[in-house]
Design a protein around this motif. Structure first.
Motif, PDB file in Angstrom:
ATOM      1  N   PRO A 141       0.912  -1.258   0.166  1.00 32.62           N
ATOM      2  CA  PRO A 141      -0.021   0.096  -0.118  1.00 32.62           C
ATOM      3  C   PRO A 141       0.982   1.246  -0.005  1.00 32.62           C
ATOM      4  N   LEU A 142       0.184   2.528  -0.623  1.00 32.82           N
ATOM      5  CA  LEU A 142       0.724   3.665  -0.658  1.00 32.82           C
ATOM      6  C   LEU A 142       2.103   3.816  -1.376  1.00 32.82           C
ATOM      7  N   LEU A 143       2.335   2.967  -2.494  1.00 34.24           N
ATOM      8  CA  LEU A 143       3.483   3.096  -3.110  1.00 34.24           C
ATOM      9  C   LEU A 143       3.530   4.420  -3.662  1.00 34.24           C
ATOM     10  N   PRO A 144       4.612   5.225  -3.790  1.00 35.10           N
ATOM     11  CA  PRO A 144       4.655   6.280  -4.647  1.00 35.10           C
ATOM     12  C   PRO A 144       4.417   6.489  -6.007  1.00 35.10           C
ATOM     13  N   GLY A 145       3.898   7.401  -6.561  1.00 34.29           N
ATOM     14  CA  GLY A 145       3.513   7.327  -8.222  1.00 34.29           C
ATOM     15  C   GLY A 145       2.553   6.400  -8.617  1.00 34.29           C
ATOM     16  N   ARG A 146       2.420   6.190  -9.930  1.00 35.47           N
ATOM     17  CA  ARG A 146       1.412   5.148 -10.452  1.00 35.47           C
ATOM     18  C   ARG A 146       2.100   4.161 -11.399  1.00 35.47           C
ATOM     19  N   ALA A 147       1.660   3.135 -11.288  1.00 35.93           N
ATOM     20  CA  ALA A 147       2.288   2.147 -12.201  1.00 35.93           C
ATOM     21  C   ALA A 147       2.299   2.351 -13.738  1.00 35.93           C
ATOM     22  N   GLU A 148       1.022   3.123 -14.312  1.00 31.10           N
ATOM     23  CA  GLU A 148       1.110   3.338 -15.418  1.00 31.10           C
ATOM     24  C   GLU A 148       1.773   4.628 -16.205  1.00 31.10           C
ATOM     25  N   GLU A 149       2.610   5.286 -14.971  1.00 34.61           N
ATOM     26  CA  GLU A 149       3.233   6.562 -15.232  1.00 34.61           C
ATOM     27  C   GLU A 149       5.068   5.845 -15.200  1.00 34.61           C
ATOM     28  N   ALA A 150       5.102   4.695 -14.630  1.00 33.12           N
ATOM     29  CA  ALA A 150       6.663   4.408 -14.445  1.00 33.12           C
ATOM     30  C   ALA A 150       7.351   4.373 -15.835  1.00 33.12           C
ATOM     31  N   ALA A 151       6.718   3.989 -16.744  1.00 31.89           N
ATOM     32  CA  ALA A 151       7.564   3.652 -18.130  1.00 31.89           C
ATOM     33  C   ALA A 151       7.960   5.371 -18.906  1.00 31.89           C
ATOM     34  N   GLU A 152       7.114   6.133 -18.568  1.00 31.65           N
ATOM     35  CA  GLU A 152       7.235   7.672 -18.946  1.00 31.65           C
ATOM     36  C   GLU A 152       8.351   8.148 -18.111  1.00 31.65           C
ATOM     37  N   GLY A 153       8.768   7.719 -17.085  1.00 34.68           N
ATOM     38  CA  GLY A 153       9.697   8.243 -16.261  1.00 34.68           C
ATOM     39  C   GLY A 153      11.230   7.810 -16.423  1.00 34.68           C
ATOM     40  N   LEU A 154      11.232   6.663 -17.422  1.00 37.07           N
ATOM     41  CA  LEU A 154      12.487   6.132 -17.643  1.00 37.07           C
ATOM     42  C   LEU A 154      13.716   6.956 -18.009  1.00 37.07           C
ATOM     43  N   GLU A 155      14.707   6.866 -17.574  1.00 36.95           N
ATOM     44  CA  GLU A 155      16.019   7.703 -18.141  1.00 36.95           C
ATOM     45  C   GLU A 155      16.828   6.946 -19.232  1.00 36.95           C
ATOM     46  N   TRP A 156      17.167   7.528 -20.181  1.00 42.07           N
ATOM     47  CA  TRP A 156      18.159   6.744 -21.060  1.00 42.07           C
ATOM     48  C   TRP A 156      19.278   7.575 -21.475  1.00 42.07           C
ATOM     49  N   ARG A 157      20.329   6.890 -21.648  1.00 41.16           N
ATOM     50  CA  ARG A 157      21.649   7.350 -21.916  1.00 41.16           C
ATOM     51  C   ARG A 157      22.493   6.572 -22.666  1.00 41.16           C
ATOM     52  N   LEU A 158      23.496   7.305 -23.554  1.00 36.14           N
ATOM     53  CA  LEU A 158      24.199   6.324 -24.291  1.00 36.14           C
ATOM     54  C   LEU A 158      25.835   6.496 -23.694  1.00 36.14           C
ATOM     55  N   PRO A 159      25.912   5.518 -22.712  1.00 31.53           N
ATOM     56  CA  PRO A 159      27.203   5.556 -22.010  1.00 31.53           C
ATOM     57  C   PRO A 159      28.413   5.063 -23.040  1.00 31.53           C
ATOM     58  N   LYS A 160      28.238   4.144 -24.023  1.00 31.97           N
ATOM     59  CA  LYS A 160      29.363   3.760 -24.958  1.00 31.97           C
ATOM     60  C   LYS A 160      28.805   3.260 -26.155  1.00 31.97           C
ATOM     61  N   ARG A 231       1.941  -0.843 -24.983  1.00 33.65           N
ATOM     62  CA  ARG A 231       2.072   0.709 -24.753  1.00 33.65           C
ATOM     63  C   ARG A 231       3.468   0.966 -25.689  1.00 33.65           C
ATOM     64  N   THR A 232       3.042   2.213 -26.356  1.00 35.15           N
ATOM     65  CA  THR A 232       4.131   2.699 -27.036  1.00 35.15           C
ATOM     66  C   THR A 232       4.870   4.269 -26.592  1.00 35.15           C
ATOM     67  N   HIS A 233       6.158   4.239 -26.331  1.00 30.49           N
ATOM     68  CA  HIS A 233       6.319   5.669 -25.816  1.00 30.49           C
ATOM     69  C   HIS A 233       7.608   6.174 -26.757  1.00 30.49           C
ATOM     70  N   VAL A 234       7.828   7.327 -26.439  1.00 31.61           N
ATOM     71  CA  VAL A 234       9.185   8.117 -27.138  1.00 31.61           C
ATOM     72  C   VAL A 234       9.851   8.898 -25.941  1.00 31.61           C
ATOM     73  N   ALA A 235      10.992   8.827 -26.151  1.00 31.72           N
ATOM     74  CA  ALA A 235      11.835   9.714 -25.037  1.00 31.72           C
ATOM     75  C   ALA A 235      13.230  10.267 -25.779  1.00 31.72           C
ATOM     76  N   ASN A 236      13.935  11.291 -25.065  1.00 33.46           N
ATOM     77  CA  ASN A 236      15.181  11.622 -25.510  1.00 33.46           C
ATOM     78  C   ASN A 236      16.460  11.023 -24.764  1.00 33.46           C
ATOM     79  N   THR A 237      17.186  10.763 -25.312  1.00 34.24           N
ATOM     80  CA  THR A 237      18.395  10.183 -24.298  1.00 34.24           C
ATOM     81  C   THR A 237      18.919  11.617 -23.820  1.00 34.24           C
ATOM     82  N   VAL A 238      19.766  11.412 -22.511  1.00 34.25           N
ATOM     83  CA  VAL A 238      20.212  12.503 -21.993  1.00 34.25           C
ATOM     84  C   VAL A 238      21.851  12.185 -21.901  1.00 34.25           C
ATOM     85  N   GLN A 239      22.473  13.487 -21.741  1.00 37.75           N
ATOM     86  CA  GLN A 239      24.000  13.385 -21.482  1.00 37.75           C
ATOM     87  C   GLN A 239      24.563  13.067 -20.108  1.00 37.75           C
TER      88      GLN A 239
END
Length: 239
Positions: A141-160, A231-239
């Protein structure tokens, strides 16, 4: 083929079929969400074979090789063993009977359904037990956020070059099903990405990726929601 080799081949084939994700005993969903605050959840089975099946149901903590009698999990399934005639439907009740679920993150278990065909007297016949296995997500109970919003919060990087780093800061699992990186007019993909545990990171290999990673890239990715829909999502990579 000698008799010994034939028996070995039949045994290997039977082992492979026993781990099939699709059997004649069909579940009404591809994943089970269990809010820890509720008393129990229900799912339905149906026997789509043309004859009866003996069905065994159990839950494990992630090891597909553990035997049902040795699986130590905080759940009870009712009924754990049943007989289903052809065309019959049956409701299963799953109850959480452990300590109050805590930890601040979603937990994952696996629900197994094994369908065993009746014995036959036919000569030279080989029978196989077919097993389905789906994820069971336990949500305190009382988990922060919502399950359906988790994918939109992923952070993507190009380490190598040739890889993509992804971080899941949420309290929920994210089931990735495909990743496509678009960079400099080309696309590089992975069609078998991992499931991301809560507050974890992963390195994903990109097939056909260039020798030099670009600093500007767009990630197209797909996930499975609570109902098993894509579900389909689009995100930018970050530096």
């Amino acid at each position: 083929m000698s008799g010994a080799r034939a028996r070995l081949a039949a045994g290997v084939l039977g082992w492979l079929l026993a781990w099939s994700a699709h059997g004649e005993i069909v579940l009404d969903r591809t994943r089970l969400i269990y809010p820890a605050a509720v008393g129990q959840v229900t799912l339905n089975l149906s026997n789509e074979a043309d004859n009866p099946r003996l069905v065994q149901v159990w839950i494990d903590a992630g090891d597909p090789l553990v035997r049902p009698e040795y699986s130590d999990v905080p759940f009870t399934v009712t009924p754990p063993i049943l007989r289903m005639d052809a065309g019959q439907a049956q409701a299963l009740r799953v109850a959480y009977d452990g300590e109050p679920a805590q930890g601040g993150v979603e937990q994952v278990y696996w629900l197994n359904v094994l369908g065993i065909p009746p014995q036959t007297d036919a000569a030279h016949s080989v029978q196989f037990a077919l097993r389905s296995r789906i994820k069971l997500f336990l949500r305190p109970p009382l988990l922060p956020g919502r399950a359906e919003e988790a994918a939109e919060g992923l952070e993507w990087r190009l380490p190598k070059a040739g890889t993509l780093h992804v971080h899941n800061a949420s309290a929920y699992h994210v089931s990735l099903t495909s990743i496509v990186l678009g960079s400099e007019g080309r696309q590089y993909r992975n069609d078998d990405p991992p499931m991301l545990a809560p507050r974890s990171s992963a390195i994903v290999t990109l097939h056909g990726a260039p020798g030099q990673a670009s600093g500007v890239a767009l990630v197209h990715f797909t996930t499975l929601d609570d109902h098993g829909n894509t579900r389909t999502h689009v995100a930018n990579t970050v530096q």
